[in-house]
Every structure is written in C-alpha cells, then in structure tokens.
Enzyme design. Sequence first.
Site, PDB file in Angstrom:
ATOM      1  N   GLY A   1      41.771 -34.529  56.429  1.00 21.18           N
ATOM      2  CA  GLY A   1      42.802 -35.178  56.119  1.00 21.18           C
ATOM      3  C   GLY A   1      43.567 -34.990  54.868  1.00 21.18           C
ATOM      4  O   GLY A   1      43.402 -33.573  54.583  1.00 21.18           O
TER       5      GLY A   1
ATOM      6  N   LYS B   1      33.517 -26.672  56.598  1.00 17.22           N
ATOM      7  CA  LYS B   1      33.995 -28.128  56.887  1.00 17.22           C
ATOM      8  C   LYS B   1      33.066 -29.062  56.505  1.00 17.22           C
ATOM      9  O   LYS B   1      32.159 -29.664  57.223  1.00 17.22           O
ATOM     10  CB  LYS B   1      34.528 -28.098  58.390  1.00 17.22           C
TER      11      LYS B   1
END
Length: 223
Positions: free
Chosen positions: A118, A37
């Site tokens: 996102g 991430k």
Amino acid sequence: MIGCFVTGTDTGVGKTLVSTGLLHALAPHHRRVVGMKPVAAGVVPWGEAWASEDAIALRSASTLAVAPELDNPVLLLDPLSPHIAAERAGVQIDIAAIVRSYQALAAQADAVVVEGAGGFHVPLTDTQTGADLAQALALPVVLVVGLRLGCLSHALLTAEAIRARGLVLVGWVANRVDPEMEAADENIAYLRARLGVPLLAEVPYQDLPDARSLVFELPGEWL
C-alpha cells in the site's frame, strides 16, 4: 550489499512494476539480485501452494531463489488492509521478525529490492504502519508516484513522512497510471523541483505493463 525500500503515494500506483523493473536494472551489475515482499494480502494458486501475485512477480525478476519465508514472510489470505487481513487470519504482524527475515535474505544477496504494501503509512497492526517497517529496515527509499489528479499533495506528504522517520529518499519514479491525465508533464516538472531527489524513471502508460522495458537512471552507488 545494495538495498532499497519501494513505497508509493497509494495502493495501485505501480510499486510491483517498479520493483521488478529495478531488479532487472540491477541484474547486469550484481549477480545475486532478489526481491522481497514483507507483507502481502491476497493470494493466488502457486504450484501446490498459495502465493501473492506481487511476490510471484518479484521472484520471476530475481536472479536468486530463496525460501518463501524469507522473501514473503507474511502472507495473508484476504486482499484487505494488512491489519484487517491479519486480524481475520488470527495472526499478529511482527516487524522484528520481518527484519530478521530481511537480514537472512540480505546475507545471501548482492542487491535486495523490498516492496512495501500500500502507501507508506498503511496499517500493519493497531499501532504500527508500513512507516515503522521501513524505519526498522533503515533502507534508502524509492517513492513511486502514480500520476493522477491529487498526486502532487500525496507525493509531497509521503516524501515529508519518509524524511520525518530519518530515512533517505534516494529517488522517485513517475508512473503514468492515468492515460487521460491532463498536464502530466507539468506535474512531473513540479515534483522534480520540489522533491529534491533524482527522478529515476518515467514509466509510460502500458495496457500490458512490461517491467523489462523500463529505463532507470540508477544511483551511482548502486552500480
């Protein structure tokens, strides 16, 4: 080394669920499987430190444990758009530094699943977005489509943006995020015909999502 970049039509469409599902699906074929991430905004307690819920989920699905600065090099306190969270934290997100973290991570792994933040064009700085990060990593892209009203346009626009960056859209995932959505099957059929890449998985709506239950048709080169 197998790698992919997971993006979505929006935030909240199930990128983490799909990314962890991909890690579980890859594990039988590759010994050292790890999630990344690169940029996470929002934290929860994690042992004696703080961590992103997304990063924690990816770590739990990985077969390789690495240092947090490799699998989550940018951790921001506030659950906001990354460029705003970074400004509040007084830091500048550096894509080149993220790429170096990815390269160090990939050197230890057989397969890496990178989960974006996102949507594809989420702002990372005043001048750069998640699309710039994806382009810098130059990985094949998996698009997660949250099946809800408006998803057709969002999916086609995102696919167009991915290809405009010279990236390979390797496949897409249909995630039934809205159990009340009408004509979901017809929406999937439309995107099957228009996206021009394989549907890797259909994710049913789940009150308690279980990444291990997902069934993927992985590209042959990933096996």
